[in-house]
Design an enzyme around this catalytic site. Structure first.
Site, mmCIF file in Angstrom:
data_model
loop_
_atom_site.group_PDB
_atom_site.id
_atom_site.type_symbol
_atom_site.label_atom_id
_atom_site.label_comp_id
_atom_site.label_asym_id
_atom_site.label_seq_id
_atom_site.Cartn_x
_atom_site.Cartn_y
_atom_site.Cartn_z
ATOM 1 N N SER A 118 0.830 -1.200 0.000
ATOM 2 C CA SER A 118 0.000 0.000 0.000
ATOM 3 C C SER A 118 0.871 1.260 0.000
ATOM 4 O O SER A 118 1.739 1.413 -0.844
ATOM 5 C CB SER A 118 -0.959 -0.043 1.203
ATOM 6 N N ASP B 155 -9.656 -6.067 -4.588
ATOM 7 C CA ASP B 155 -9.190 -4.992 -3.710
ATOM 8 C C ASP B 155 -10.163 -3.817 -3.762
ATOM 9 O O ASP B 155 -10.452 -3.298 -4.827
ATOM 10 C CB ASP B 155 -7.792 -4.549 -4.166
ATOM 11 N N HIS C 14 -7.181 -6.137 -0.119
ATOM 12 C CA HIS C 14 -6.015 -5.263 -0.043
ATOM 13 C C HIS C 14 -4.919 -5.831 0.864
ATOM 14 O O HIS C 14 -3.828 -5.269 0.916
ATOM 15 C CB HIS C 14 -6.446 -3.883 0.458
#
Length: 344
Positions: free
Chosen positions: A168, A295, A323
């Protein structure tokens, strides 16, 4: 384990003891949450040590501290086979960098699987994250946020390199490392991450989901004003139900319980900072991207756009992953990491 605190029977309630009976409702809730956190962490981090420290830093790390092989639980073991010997992998050190709100704790399955394969993983807490003691509101730059990573790279022997994995917003940290310490990095793997281009902010990657930075800074209800309401915001943190929907839509309930009691606010400054990435340093790094196809935080379309606009050496995809593939698809993630490590 997490359900024990939400579905406790009357008999179990009686067995809690006289101390709990004397507590008020709010006190019992605090004790229950603390016990949940301790038990979740015990489940997640069993047989892994949290006590290693950097020289001159309070940040800690999870990683290999012993050559002994450990059995993994059935939920994410490789069928409990004899550890795989990967003699053809030249670089065996993996440095795992978490995303916003997370900490080294989120990599516990990946650490265990890599160790079982004979590799040397280490997961770092970024500044103000995990069990690092820094107040996240005081972290204003990407350099500060990434300091545990850059300290680790600086202290590597001159003849050693590592494979970086950034999840991320952690992708911005490994981009920063590629620009400043490219000689220490063999490969950089972006896991549903902010693989930005020169002059771009990590936040810009999420603009489709969160709107413009200007709108977010003025209107978002998730902002934290660590210096007072009259001052600019210093951090952000989504509400629990929002996090569950964005990050954990395919993750096991026990891992979600662990995350709910372990997530911390994220500093805002680092994700609003434009990166300066040069073709001679960052541009020469060997980058790989792992896309997660279910996601909701960083949609597959956005991830596809990232790799199209800033092409890496290789692109891999994990079907059915949210995610957080280190929770929802640990075996698939592990297989890809090993595959990338084997690329000459």
């Amino acid at each position: 384990m997490g359900n024990r605190f939400t579905c406790m029977t009357k008999k179990e309630t009686k067995d809690v003891g006289s101390r709990s009976k004397r507590m008020g409702r709010s006190q019992r809730k605090l004790v229950a949450e603390e016990d949940l956190h301790l038990q979740a962490l015990s489940m997640a981090l069993q047989q892994h040590q949290l006590s290693q420290r950097f020289e001159g830093s309070m940040s800690r790390r999870i990683g290999s501290t012993s050559s002994r092989r450990r059995n993994l639980s059935d939920s994410f073991s490789v069928n409990k086979q004899v550890p795989e010997i990967l003699e053809n992998i030249k670089i065996k050190k993996f440095v795992l960098i978490h995303g916003e709100g997370f900490g080294a704790w989120c990599w516990y399955k990946t650490v265990a699987l890599l160790e079982e394969s004979g590799l040397l993983p280490i997961a770092l807490d970024l500044t103000g994250s995990g069990i690092d003691l820094t107040d996240a509101n005081s972290v204003t730059t990407l350099a500060e946020y990434s300091k545990p990573l850059t300290d680790y790279l600086v202290n590597l022997p001159d003849d050693e390199k590592v494979i970086l994995i950034g999840h991320s917003i952690g992708g911005a940290c490994i981009s920063y490392a590629l620009e400043h310490y490219s000689e220490k990095i063999s490969k950089a793997i972006f896991l549903c991450a902010t693989m930005v281009t020169d002059g771009q902010r990590p936040f810009d990657v999420f603009a489709d989901e969160l709107g413009s930075a200007e709108h977010f800074m003025k209107e978002s209800k998730f902002l934290i004003h660590g210096n007072g309401k009259e001052k600019p915001p210093t951090g952000f943190m989504f509400e629990k139900e929002q996090m569950k929907g964005l990050y954990f839509n395919q993750s096991p309930s026990k891992d979600v319980a662990l995350a709910m009691v372990s997530m911390r606010p994220s500093p805002l400054g680092p994700i609003m900072e434009k990166l300066s990435l040069s073709p001679n340093k960052y541009g020469r790094g060997r980058r790989f991207y792992i896309q997660t196809l279910d996601d909701r935080a960083l949609s597959p379309d956005v991830q596809e756009k990232l790799v199209r606009e800033n092409p890496p050496e290789g692109v891999f995809k994990i079907k059915g992953s949210d995610h957080c593939p280190f929770f929802s698809k640990p075996q698939s993630l592990h297989k890809i990491l090993v595959e990338i490590a084997q690329i000459p």
